[in-house]
Motif scaffolding. Structure first.
Motif, PDB file in Angstrom:
ATOM      1  N   UNK A   1      22.231  37.765  31.282  1.00  0.00           N
ATOM      2  CA  UNK A   1      23.151  36.868  31.982  1.00  0.00           C
ATOM      3  C   UNK A   1      24.602  37.258  31.699  1.00  0.00           C
ATOM      4  N   UNK A   2      25.451  37.188  32.725  1.00  0.00           N
ATOM      5  CA  UNK A   2      26.882  37.408  32.518  1.00  0.00           C
ATOM      6  C   UNK A   2      27.448  36.307  31.634  1.00  0.00           C
ATOM      7  N   UNK A   3      28.343  36.654  30.740  1.00  0.00           N
ATOM      8  CA  UNK A   3      29.144  35.625  30.092  1.00  0.00           C
ATOM      9  C   UNK A   3      30.274  35.259  31.045  1.00  0.00           C
ATOM     10  N   UNK A   4      30.874  34.107  30.832  1.00  0.00           N
ATOM     11  CA  UNK A   4      31.976  33.683  31.694  1.00  0.00           C
ATOM     12  C   UNK A   4      33.131  34.676  31.646  1.00  0.00           C
ATOM     13  N   UNK A   5      33.427  35.183  30.456  1.00  0.00           N
ATOM     14  CA  UNK A   5      34.550  36.119  30.321  1.00  0.00           C
ATOM     15  C   UNK A   5      34.244  37.448  31.005  1.00  0.00           C
ATOM     16  N   UNK A   6      33.001  37.929  30.870  1.00  0.00           N
ATOM     17  CA  UNK A   6      32.638  39.197  31.509  1.00  0.00           C
ATOM     18  C   UNK A   6      32.647  39.058  33.028  1.00  0.00           C
ATOM     19  N   UNK A   7      32.139  37.935  33.533  1.00  0.00           N
ATOM     20  CA  UNK A   7      32.132  37.695  34.977  1.00  0.00           C
ATOM     21  C   UNK A   7      33.556  37.684  35.516  1.00  0.00           C
ATOM     22  N   UNK A   8      34.433  36.971  34.828  1.00  0.00           N
ATOM     23  CA  UNK A   8      35.826  36.871  35.280  1.00  0.00           C
ATOM     24  C   UNK A   8      36.509  38.221  35.232  1.00  0.00           C
ATOM     25  N   UNK A   9      36.300  38.952  34.145  1.00  0.00           N
ATOM     26  CA  UNK A   9      36.949  40.260  34.020  1.00  0.00           C
ATOM     27  C   UNK A   9      36.497  41.209  35.117  1.00  0.00           C
ATOM     28  N   UNK A  10      35.189  41.282  35.347  1.00  0.00           N
ATOM     29  CA  UNK A  10      34.667  42.251  36.308  1.00  0.00           C
ATOM     30  C   UNK A  10      34.959  41.868  37.752  1.00  0.00           C
ATOM     31  N   UNK A  11      34.656  40.623  38.119  1.00  0.00           N
ATOM     32  CA  UNK A  11      34.616  40.264  39.533  1.00  0.00           C
ATOM     33  C   UNK A  11      35.823  39.464  40.022  1.00  0.00           C
ATOM     34  N   UNK A  12      36.667  39.049  39.090  1.00  0.00           N
ATOM     35  CA  UNK A  12      37.885  38.334  39.483  1.00  0.00           C
ATOM     36  C   UNK A  12      39.115  39.180  39.203  1.00  0.00           C
ATOM     37  N   UNK A  13      39.200  39.732  37.993  1.00  0.00           N
ATOM     38  CA  UNK A  13      40.402  40.462  37.587  1.00  0.00           C
ATOM     39  C   UNK A  13      40.351  41.952  37.932  1.00  0.00           C
ATOM     40  N   UNK A  14      39.258  42.614  37.612  1.00  0.00           N
ATOM     41  CA  UNK A  14      39.196  44.068  37.753  1.00  0.00           C
ATOM     42  C   UNK A  14      38.799  44.540  39.150  1.00  0.00           C
ATOM     43  N   UNK A  15      37.760  43.931  39.724  1.00  0.00           N
ATOM     44  CA  UNK A  15      37.217  44.457  40.981  1.00  0.00           C
ATOM     45  C   UNK A  15      36.607  43.339  41.823  1.00  0.00           C
ATOM     46  N   UNK A  16      37.433  42.561  42.521  1.00  0.00           N
ATOM     47  CA  UNK A  16      36.891  41.528  43.406  1.00  0.00           C
ATOM     48  C   UNK A  16      35.966  42.148  44.457  1.00  0.00           C
ATOM     49  N   UNK A  17      34.805  41.541  44.696  1.00  0.00           N
ATOM     50  CA  UNK A  17      33.783  42.173  45.545  1.00  0.00           C
ATOM     51  C   UNK A  17      33.913  41.883  47.033  1.00  0.00           C
ATOM     52  N   UNK A  18      35.039  42.266  47.615  1.00  0.00           N
ATOM     53  CA  UNK A  18      35.276  42.014  49.036  1.00  0.00           C
ATOM     54  C   UNK A  18      35.431  43.337  49.786  1.00  0.00           C
ATOM     55  N   UNK A  19      34.737  43.456  50.903  1.00  0.00           N
ATOM     56  CA  UNK A  19      34.822  44.665  51.712  1.00  0.00           C
ATOM     57  C   UNK A  19      36.252  44.954  52.152  1.00  0.00           C
ATOM     58  N   UNK A  20      37.014  43.908  52.457  1.00  0.00           N
ATOM     59  CA  UNK A  20      38.377  44.106  52.968  1.00  0.00           C
ATOM     60  C   UNK A  20      39.246  44.885  51.988  1.00  0.00           C
ATOM     61  N   UNK A  21      39.061  44.647  50.699  1.00  0.00           N
ATOM     62  CA  UNK A  21      39.864  45.349  49.689  1.00  0.00           C
ATOM     63  C   UNK A  21      39.558  46.836  49.710  1.00  0.00           C
ATOM     64  N   UNK A  22      38.323  47.180  49.993  1.00  0.00           N
ATOM     65  CA  UNK A  22      37.882  48.575  49.911  1.00  0.00           C
ATOM     66  C   UNK A  22      37.971  49.316  51.236  1.00  0.00           C
ATOM     67  N   UNK A  23      37.937  48.585  52.332  1.00  0.00           N
ATOM     68  CA  UNK A  23      37.946  49.226  53.644  1.00  0.00           C
ATOM     69  C   UNK A  23      39.225  48.968  54.430  1.00  0.00           C
ATOM     70  N   UNK A  24      40.127  48.171  53.878  1.00  0.00           N
ATOM     71  CA  UNK A  24      41.396  47.895  54.551  1.00  0.00           C
ATOM     72  C   UNK A  24      42.488  48.847  54.094  1.00  0.00           C
ATOM     73  N   UNK A  25      43.361  49.233  54.996  1.00  0.00           N
ATOM     74  CA  UNK A  25      44.393  50.223  54.682  1.00  0.00           C
ATOM     75  C   UNK A  25      45.371  49.759  53.609  1.00  0.00           C
ATOM     76  N   UNK A  26      45.486  48.448  53.420  1.00  0.00           N
ATOM     77  CA  UNK A  26      46.415  47.938  52.407  1.00  0.00           C
ATOM     78  C   UNK A  26      45.710  47.556  51.115  1.00  0.00           C
ATOM     79  N   UNK A  27      44.389  47.640  51.080  1.00  0.00           N
ATOM     80  CA  UNK A  27      43.658  47.306  49.872  1.00  0.00           C
ATOM     81  C   UNK A  27      43.752  45.833  49.501  1.00  0.00           C
ATOM     82  N   UNK A  28      43.834  44.980  50.517  1.00  0.00           N
ATOM     83  CA  UNK A  28      43.999  43.550  50.273  1.00  0.00           C
ATOM     84  C   UNK A  28      42.931  42.751  51.002  1.00  0.00           C
ATOM     85  N   UNK A  29      42.842  41.464  50.673  1.00  0.00           N
ATOM     86  CA  UNK A  29      41.906  40.582  51.334  1.00  0.00           C
ATOM     87  C   UNK A  29      42.279  40.382  52.799  1.00  0.00           C
TER      88      UNK A  29
END
Length: 285
Positions: free
Chosen positions: A41-69
Motif C-alpha cells: 500500500x502507498x503511504x500518504x507521503x509517498x502517494x503525494x510525492x509521486x502523484x501530486x508533487x513529482x509526476x501528476x498522472x494527466x495526459x495533458x501534461x505529457x501530450x500538451x505543448x506547454x506541459x500543463x493541465x
C-alpha cells in the motif's frame, strides 16, 4: 469472439480497473485494492510525492505543448466520449480514470465497446503511459515502482489483444517539431518541462540529482526555475547533463516500448533533443 478471448479480456479489465482505482484513491482508502493486487500500500507521503508533487498522472501534461493541465490533450479524450454521445468523466485524462474506463469497455461483450477500448488504449493511454510509468517507477519509491511495473504489464497485455496500428496517434502526429540547435534559452527551459517537446519526463528529483551530479546548487521550486538557476551557475555543465539525460531516455523508451511506432517516436524525440543540446553546446563554446 471466442469464449477464451472474452474471459482473458475480462480478467485484464479487472486488473486494469484495480490499478486505476489505486491511483485514484489516496491512502488509506486503497488498502484493500492494493492487497487484492498483492501490492504494498502507498503511504500518504509517498502517494503525494509521486502523484501530486513529482509526476501528476494527466495526459495533458505529457501530450500538451506547454506541459500543463487542460488544452488539446484533454479535449481529445473528452472528444472521444462526446462522439459516442456520452458525458466525459471528470478528469477524463487522468490515468486512473483512463484505466478504469478502459477496463469497463474491455468487460463489455458488445463488439462496439471493444472497438472503443482499442481506440482509448492506442490514442489516449499508450501515447504517454509508458514514459510516465517509467518516470514514476524511477523515483525510488518501492510501492510506486511495483504499481507502475504492474500497470505497464497490464497495458502490454492489452496490446497483445489489440496490436498497435502503424499510424501514430493524433497527439504525436500533431506534436511540435523536434528541438534544434538554434533554440533560445527561454524556449529551451519551456521545452524541458513539456515531455512531448523534449521526449522525456523531467521530475524535480531528476533536476536535484542532476545539480548534485555536476556540482551545482539546487534551488528548490518549480523545475523550470531550478533549471534556470543551474544554467545561471554553469550553462555548459547543465547542458551537458541535459544532453546525457535525453540520450538516456532515448534508450529507456526502447526498453519500455521499442517495437511500436509510438515507442520509436518517443525514442527519436529524446535522441533529437540530445543532439540539439549538443549543437547548443557547440555554439556556446
Amino acid at each position: 469472439m471466442i469464449a477464451s478471448e472474452m474471459t482473458a479480456l475480462a480478467a485484464l479489465g479487472e486488473v486494469a480497473r484495480a490499478a486505476g482505482a489505486v491511483l485514484l484513491t489516496p491512502p488509506p482508502g486503497s488498502s484493500a485494492i492494493s492487497a487484492a493486487l498483492q501490492l504494498e500500500e502507498f503511504t500518504s507521503s509517498d502517494y503525494t510525492e509521486a502523484f501530486v508533487l513529482m509526476a501528476p498522472p494527466h495526459a495533458a501534461i505529457h501530450l500538451g505543448a506547454e506541459g500543463k493541465l487542460g488544452g488539446d490533450a484533454l479535449d481529445r479524450v473528452e472528444g472521444l466520449w462526446r462522439a459516442l454521445g456520452v458525458t466525459p468523466p471528470v478528469d477524463a485524462d487522468h490515468l486512473g480514470v483512463l484505466l478504469m474506463s478502459w477496463a469497463q469497455l474491455l468487460e463489455d461483450t458488445d463488439p462496439a465497446a471493444r472497438r472503443v477500448a482499442y481506440t482509448l488504449l492506442h490514442e489516449h493511454i499508450w501515447p504517454w503511459a509508458p514514459g510516465y510509468l517509467g518516470a514514476v517507477g524511477r523515483l525510488g519509491i518501492p510501492s510506486v515502482t511495483a504499481w507502475s511495473e504492474l500497470t505497464l504489464q497490464v497495458l502490454h497485455a492489452g496490446l497483445q489483444q489489440a496490436p498497435m496500428p502503424q499510424l501514430l496517434p493524433a497527439a504525436l502526429r500533431d506534436a511540435p517539431a523536434d528541438l534544434t540547435g538554434t533554440i533560445d534559452r527561454e524556449d529551451l527551459l519551456d521545452a524541458m518541462v513539456a515531455p512531448i517537446r523534449c521526449g522525456f519526463v523531467l521530475t524535480q528529483r531528476d533536476v536535484a540529482a542532476g545539480a548534485a551530479q555536476v556540482g551545482l546548487g539546487y534551488r528548490r521550486g518549480e523545475r523550470r526555475f531550478a533549471l534556470k538557476a543551474m544554467l545561471d551557475q554553469d550553462s555548459h555543465a547543465t547542458l551537458r547533463w541535459l544532453a546525457a539525460h535525453s540520450a538516456g531516455w532515448a534508450d529507456l523508451h526502447e526498453t519500455w516500448d521499442g517495437e511500436s511506432v509510438t515507442g520509436r517516436w518517443w525514442s527519436e524525440r529524446a535522441r533529437a533533443t540530445s543532439d540539439a543540446l549538443g549543437l547548443v553546446l557547440q555554439g556556446a563554446s
